[in-house]
Design a protein around this motif. Sequence first.
Motif, PDB file in Angstrom:
ATOM      1  N   VAL A  12       0.840  -1.203   0.000  1.00  0.00           N
ATOM      2  CA  VAL A  12       0.000   0.000   0.000  1.00  0.00           C
ATOM      3  C   VAL A  12       0.870   1.247   0.000  1.00  0.00           C
ATOM      4  O   VAL A  12       0.573   2.239  -0.676  1.00  0.00           O
ATOM      5  N   GLN A  13       1.956   1.215   0.747  1.00  0.00           N
ATOM      6  CA  GLN A  13       2.856   2.369   0.767  1.00  0.00           C
ATOM      7  C   GLN A  13       3.464   2.603  -0.614  1.00  0.00           C
ATOM      8  O   GLN A  13       3.629   3.759  -1.040  1.00  0.00           O
ATOM      9  N   ASP A  14       3.779   1.528  -1.346  1.00  0.00           N
ATOM     10  CA  ASP A  14       4.243   1.677  -2.736  1.00  0.00           C
ATOM     11  C   ASP A  14       3.191   2.410  -3.560  1.00  0.00           C
ATOM     12  O   ASP A  14       3.514   3.293  -4.370  1.00  0.00           O
ATOM     13  N   ALA A  15       1.930   2.022  -3.373  1.00  0.00           N
ATOM     14  CA  ALA A  15       0.840   2.655  -4.120  1.00  0.00           C
ATOM     15  C   ALA A  15       0.744   4.136  -3.794  1.00  0.00           C
ATOM     16  O   ALA A  15       0.554   4.977  -4.686  1.00  0.00           O
ATOM     17  N   ALA A  16       0.872   4.472  -2.509  1.00  0.00           N
ATOM     18  CA  ALA A  16       0.816   5.874  -2.106  1.00  0.00           C
ATOM     19  C   ALA A  16       1.957   6.661  -2.735  1.00  0.00           C
ATOM     20  O   ALA A  16       1.772   7.793  -3.219  1.00  0.00           O
ATOM     21  N   GLN A  17       3.155   6.069  -2.749  1.00  0.00           N
ATOM     22  CA  GLN A  17       4.295   6.748  -3.347  1.00  0.00           C
ATOM     23  C   GLN A  17       4.128   6.911  -4.853  1.00  0.00           C
ATOM     24  O   GLN A  17       4.638   7.862  -5.446  1.00  0.00           O
ATOM     25  N   ALA A  18       3.394   5.994  -5.471  1.00  0.00           N
ATOM     26  CA  ALA A  18       3.135   6.084  -6.906  1.00  0.00           C
ATOM     27  C   ALA A  18       2.113   7.158  -7.250  1.00  0.00           C
ATOM     28  O   ALA A  18       1.949   7.503  -8.422  1.00  0.00           O
ATOM     29  N   GLY A  19       1.414   7.672  -6.240  1.00  0.00           N
ATOM     30  CA  GLY A  19       0.455   8.747  -6.462  1.00  0.00           C
ATOM     31  C   GLY A  19      -0.994   8.341  -6.343  1.00  0.00           C
ATOM     32  O   GLY A  19      -1.886   9.134  -6.679  1.00  0.00           O
ATOM     33  N   ALA A  20      -1.257   7.135  -5.862  1.00  0.00           N
ATOM     34  CA  ALA A  20      -2.645   6.701  -5.716  1.00  0.00           C
ATOM     35  C   ALA A  20      -3.332   7.451  -4.584  1.00  0.00           C
ATOM     36  O   ALA A  20      -2.716   7.771  -3.565  1.00  0.00           O
ATOM     37  N   HIS A  21      -4.626   7.715  -4.757  1.00  0.00           N
ATOM     38  CA  HIS A  21      -5.454   8.352  -3.725  1.00  0.00           C
ATOM     39  C   HIS A  21      -6.115   7.329  -2.818  1.00  0.00           C
ATOM     40  O   HIS A  21      -6.442   7.625  -1.666  1.00  0.00           O
ATOM     41  N   GLY A  22      -6.373   6.126  -3.359  1.00  0.00           N
ATOM     42  CA  GLY A  22      -7.091   5.116  -2.594  1.00  0.00           C
ATOM     43  C   GLY A  22      -6.800   3.738  -3.136  1.00  0.00           C
ATOM     44  O   GLY A  22      -6.140   3.571  -4.164  1.00  0.00           O
ATOM     45  N   ILE A  23      -7.308   2.733  -2.446  1.00  0.00           N
ATOM     46  CA  ILE A  23      -7.009   1.338  -2.758  1.00  0.00           C
ATOM     47  C   ILE A  23      -8.260   0.595  -3.244  1.00  0.00           C
ATOM     48  O   ILE A  23      -9.369   0.809  -2.746  1.00  0.00           O
ATOM     49  N   VAL A  24      -8.043  -0.280  -4.206  1.00  0.00           N
ATOM     50  CA  VAL A  24      -9.032  -1.231  -4.696  1.00  0.00           C
ATOM     51  C   VAL A  24      -8.598  -2.608  -4.195  1.00  0.00           C
ATOM     52  O   VAL A  24      -7.463  -3.016  -4.431  1.00  0.00           O
ATOM     53  N   SER A  25      -9.471  -3.307  -3.487  1.00  0.00           N
ATOM     54  CA  SER A  25      -9.073  -4.603  -2.949  1.00  0.00           C
ATOM     55  C   SER A  25     -10.299  -5.488  -2.792  1.00  0.00           C
ATOM     56  O   SER A  25     -11.432  -5.089  -3.094  1.00  0.00           O
ATOM     57  N   ALA A  26     -10.048  -6.710  -2.327  1.00  0.00           N
ATOM     58  CA  ALA A  26     -11.118  -7.680  -2.100  1.00  0.00           C
ATOM     59  C   ALA A  26     -10.626  -8.713  -1.097  1.00  0.00           C
ATOM     60  O   ALA A  26      -9.431  -8.793  -0.809  1.00  0.00           O
ATOM     61  N   LEU A  27     -11.555  -9.489  -0.580  1.00  0.00           N
ATOM     62  CA  LEU A  27     -11.214 -10.565   0.357  1.00  0.00           C
ATOM     63  C   LEU A  27     -11.132 -11.865  -0.428  1.00  0.00           C
ATOM     64  O   LEU A  27     -12.053 -12.690  -0.427  1.00  0.00           O
ATOM     65  N   ALA A  31       1.318   7.781 -13.954  1.00  0.00           N
ATOM     66  CA  ALA A  31       1.910   9.095 -14.209  1.00  0.00           C
ATOM     67  C   ALA A  31       1.520   9.610 -15.592  1.00  0.00           C
ATOM     68  O   ALA A  31       1.190  10.799 -15.766  1.00  0.00           O
ATOM     69  N   GLU A  32       1.531   8.736 -16.594  1.00  0.00           N
ATOM     70  CA  GLU A  32       1.164   9.150 -17.943  1.00  0.00           C
ATOM     71  C   GLU A  32      -0.317   9.527 -18.024  1.00  0.00           C
ATOM     72  O   GLU A  32      -0.683  10.557 -18.617  1.00  0.00           O
ATOM     73  N   LEU A  33      -1.159   8.708 -17.427  1.00  0.00           N
ATOM     74  CA  LEU A  33      -2.594   8.990 -17.457  1.00  0.00           C
ATOM     75  C   LEU A  33      -2.922  10.261 -16.690  1.00  0.00           C
ATOM     76  O   LEU A  33      -3.766  11.066 -17.115  1.00  0.00           O
ATOM     77  N   ARG A  34      -2.257  10.454 -15.563  1.00  0.00           N
ATOM     78  CA  ARG A  34      -2.476  11.660 -14.767  1.00  0.00           C
ATOM     79  C   ARG A  34      -2.019  12.892 -15.538  1.00  0.00           C
ATOM     80  O   ARG A  34      -2.641  13.958 -15.445  1.00  0.00           O
ATOM     81  N   GLY A  35      -0.957  12.761 -16.313  1.00  0.00           N
ATOM     82  CA  GLY A  35      -0.491  13.887 -17.124  1.00  0.00           C
ATOM     83  C   GLY A  35      -1.520  14.291 -18.165  1.00  0.00           C
ATOM     84  O   GLY A  35      -1.751  15.489 -18.397  1.00  0.00           O
ATOM     85  N   ILE A  36      -2.137  13.280 -18.812  1.00  0.00           N
ATOM     86  CA  ILE A  36      -3.193  13.597 -19.781  1.00  0.00           C
ATOM     87  C   ILE A  36      -4.353  14.296 -19.093  1.00  0.00           C
ATOM     88  O   ILE A  36      -4.871  15.327 -19.568  1.00  0.00           O
TER      89      ILE A  36
END
Length: 398
Positions: free
Chosen positions: A16-31, A381-386
């Motif tokens: 999750v910390q990797d995701a945060a560093q990548a710029g994610a706002h939230g997490i998608v997950s499941a059990l 990063a590319e999608l966010r730039g667009i």
Amino acid sequence: MRHTWRWFGPVDRVSVQDAAQAGAHGIVSALHHIPTGDVWPVEEIGKRQREVRDGGLEWEVVESVPVSESIKTQTGPWREHIVNWQETLRRLAAAGIRTVCYNFMPVLDWTRTDLRWTARHGAKAMRFDRIDFVAFDLSLLQRPGAAEDYDGATREAADRRFREMTEERRVALSRNIGAGLPGSADGYSLPQLRAHLETYAGIGRDKLQRHLVDFLAEVTPVAERVGINICAHPDDPPWPLLGLPRILSTAEDYAFMLREVDSPVNGVTFCTGSLGARAANDLPAMVRQFAPRIHFIHLRNVRREEERTPCSFYEDEHLEGDTDMVAVIAELLAEEKRRLAAGRADHQIPMRPDHGQEILDDLSRGAQPGYPAIGRLKGLAELRGIERALSHATYGLS
């Protein structure tokens, strides 16, 4: 858009910390460890939320609450499974989650013949090879009546391909195609796959469509009451496989589903990669058509290797491939603007950079196929730039 990131739980090699560093706002997950058809325990939902929060983000989208084969075929304990699905929605809503993704693909979820195919620059990507798949169907699975589904040239090519395969490649092909839902421990051996296919005897396209509508007629009222958007993921790839019907592959398929159960909470997971593998699908036009009912977005790109359906394709970089990603994002941003003006609480649509090529340190990390750290970071990063450019007050479309 709300930038999210898929996380498979503590077993995931990408944190999750990797995701945060990548710029994610939230997490998608499941059990993924809860058996399909069972109610998700309140304690396990809370535990997953705490695990995500410990990494600095919030669990915002569920992908997926699996729909059992019993529900799809309306056999066995299918009514009990629907009741359990309804109760899981209630529990997720009580935990504050407002978006639930699911799919209605029979037997196989997303299907690839290669999970780590070598693409340009030595990157690893997922790939669907049409001839390899037919070789599997005819010579490994040996499905009764399979030969009738393919033309003579395809059968001959598949026979040659199979004869040229090493035993190692044959084993890998069976394993790749029989893999279960991403993140789960499920998977099918050849005998198990044959047995599951037999449960669909007599279930054609029209009947499976009706079973989807029956399912939605039961779960949508619950979703309305608890304030959850449910959104159907498209077929991947978007055409019939192994004699099984596929019913969420085209604009016409989605129009039928949304018309039959006409509720604002009954919507679409718009996956550009799944839908983009079918050349006839006009993705920007599909966004315009279904915009008010798009509840979740998967942005990824595929490169079709043949202009036919079915075709061979591979997962390309997010801004490469056959999908005009700029046009798709422009349509999505226009819908978000309309929602904001209308005062919709869900005006910001959750999006995740779907899949990604394994590059750099991904090549040695051993993450879930299709879900590398750096490949997805690059894509996000590319999608966010667009998105940022199209939304710019001076230079963009706003």
